[in-house]
Motif scaffolding. Structure first.
Motif, mmCIF file in Angstrom:
data_model
loop_
_atom_site.group_PDB
_atom_site.id
_atom_site.type_symbol
_atom_site.label_atom_id
_atom_site.label_comp_id
_atom_site.label_asym_id
_atom_site.label_seq_id
_atom_site.Cartn_x
_atom_site.Cartn_y
_atom_site.Cartn_z
ATOM 1 N N GLN A 1 -13.013 -0.102 -2.109
ATOM 2 C CA GLN A 1 -12.495 -0.736 -1.337
ATOM 3 C C GLN A 1 -11.494 -0.056 -0.836
ATOM 4 N N GLU A 2 -10.121 -0.021 -1.745
ATOM 5 C CA GLU A 2 -9.134 0.914 -1.004
ATOM 6 C C GLU A 2 -9.134 2.412 -1.591
ATOM 7 N N LEU A 3 -10.100 2.853 -2.646
ATOM 8 C CA LEU A 3 -10.000 4.322 -1.988
ATOM 9 C C LEU A 3 -10.621 5.106 -1.056
ATOM 10 N N GLU A 4 -11.652 4.306 0.174
ATOM 11 C CA GLU A 4 -12.228 3.825 1.344
ATOM 12 C C GLU A 4 -11.253 3.941 2.357
ATOM 13 N N GLU A 5 -10.193 3.717 2.081
ATOM 14 C CA GLU A 5 -9.257 2.786 3.343
ATOM 15 C C GLU A 5 -8.633 4.100 2.668
ATOM 16 N N LEU A 6 -8.140 5.143 2.250
ATOM 17 C CA LEU A 6 -7.263 6.277 1.543
ATOM 18 C C LEU A 6 -8.245 7.101 2.305
ATOM 19 N N ALA A 7 -9.672 7.128 2.043
ATOM 20 C CA ALA A 7 -9.959 8.395 2.347
ATOM 21 C C ALA A 7 -10.493 8.791 3.970
ATOM 22 N N ARG A 8 -10.306 7.479 4.906
ATOM 23 C CA ARG A 8 -10.154 7.325 6.344
ATOM 24 C C ARG A 8 -8.981 8.037 6.732
ATOM 25 N N LYS A 102 -2.347 -0.925 -7.894
ATOM 26 C CA LYS A 102 -2.956 -0.615 -8.581
ATOM 27 C C LYS A 102 -4.214 0.283 -8.661
ATOM 28 N N VAL A 103 -4.044 1.095 -7.671
ATOM 29 C CA VAL A 103 -4.132 2.290 -7.132
ATOM 30 C C VAL A 103 -2.965 3.866 -7.765
ATOM 31 N N MET A 104 -1.678 3.324 -7.529
ATOM 32 C CA MET A 104 -0.567 3.655 -8.114
ATOM 33 C C MET A 104 -0.851 3.793 -9.320
ATOM 34 N N ARG A 105 -1.111 2.312 -9.626
ATOM 35 C CA ARG A 105 -1.396 2.734 -11.758
ATOM 36 C C ARG A 105 -2.111 4.185 -12.014
ATOM 37 N N GLN A 106 -3.463 4.165 -11.275
ATOM 38 C CA GLN A 106 -4.299 4.738 -11.792
ATOM 39 C C GLN A 106 -4.330 6.221 -11.876
ATOM 40 N N LEU A 107 -3.040 6.366 -11.040
ATOM 41 C CA LEU A 107 -2.735 7.384 -11.160
ATOM 42 C C LEU A 107 -1.888 8.024 -11.681
ATOM 43 N N ILE A 108 -0.785 7.539 -12.067
ATOM 44 C CA ILE A 108 0.264 7.691 -13.684
ATOM 45 C C ILE A 108 -1.162 7.788 -14.897
#
Length: 174
Positions: A1-8, A102-108
């Motif tokens: 859901q968070e990534l869908e927000e970024l994909a917009r 959470k997304v920043m942690r995944q990127l790290i």
């Protein structure tokens, strides 16, 4: 859901095979997500020799280093086959990461894994003889980019040499 927000905020791009997406040494404020197709990551020396650092598959991202630190690109990324990508601009990504830990942690974690892979590549190049490097690379390609024990990529002997840090002739002999 968070990534869908970024994909917009992303821009969709379709590219043919053998097309450079980013060029080593260039400046850019974008990172990319692979939706379809495969790409190779290549580093070129001052005298024109190439080393292939990796193969990117759907679901992976690239270009995040230059996007995050605004420094020049460290490698060229070229499509191996027709690809569909999402391009994400620095301003959109930075703001998103600040509000989505959470997304920043995944990127790290992804960056940590890339550093570990680079360390392993350096170690293999320094300490493993060519037959073992070649065998390890072919096995890895079959696992990561293949099916039923077969590599689903079409590479020339030169491209395999670029993956293992050897000449085309040495790969041919092996």
């Amino acid at each position: 859901q968070e990534l869908e927000e970024l994909a917009r905020h992303a821009e969709w791009r379709s590219l043919p095979a053998r097309k450079a997406v980013v060029q080593q040494g260039s400046q850019s404020q974008e990172m990319y997500a692979v939706l379809r197709g495969r790409l190779k990551v290549v580093r070129e020396s001052a005298d024109g020799r190439e080393a292939t650092l990796g193969i990117l598959e759907p679901g992976e991202v690239f270009g995040e280093l230059a996007m995050l630190d605004s420094e020049p690109r460290t490698a060229t990324v070229e499509t191996l086959e027709p690809c569909e990508l999402l391009a994400l601009r620095r301003n959109d990504v930075i703001g998103f990461l600040e509000s989505h830990p959470k997304v920043m942690r995944q990127l790290i974690l992804m960056l940590c894994q890339r550093l570990r892979n680079a360390d392993e590549l350096v170690q293999d190049t320094l300490f493993l003889p060519l037959p073992q490097r070649l065998g390890k690379t072919l096995k890895s390609l079959a696992i990561e980019h293949g099916s039923q024990g077969r590599i689903d990529l079409k590479f020339t002997q030169q491209e395999i040499g670029n993956l293992v840090g050897a000449s085309r002739e040495s790969v041919n002999k092996q």
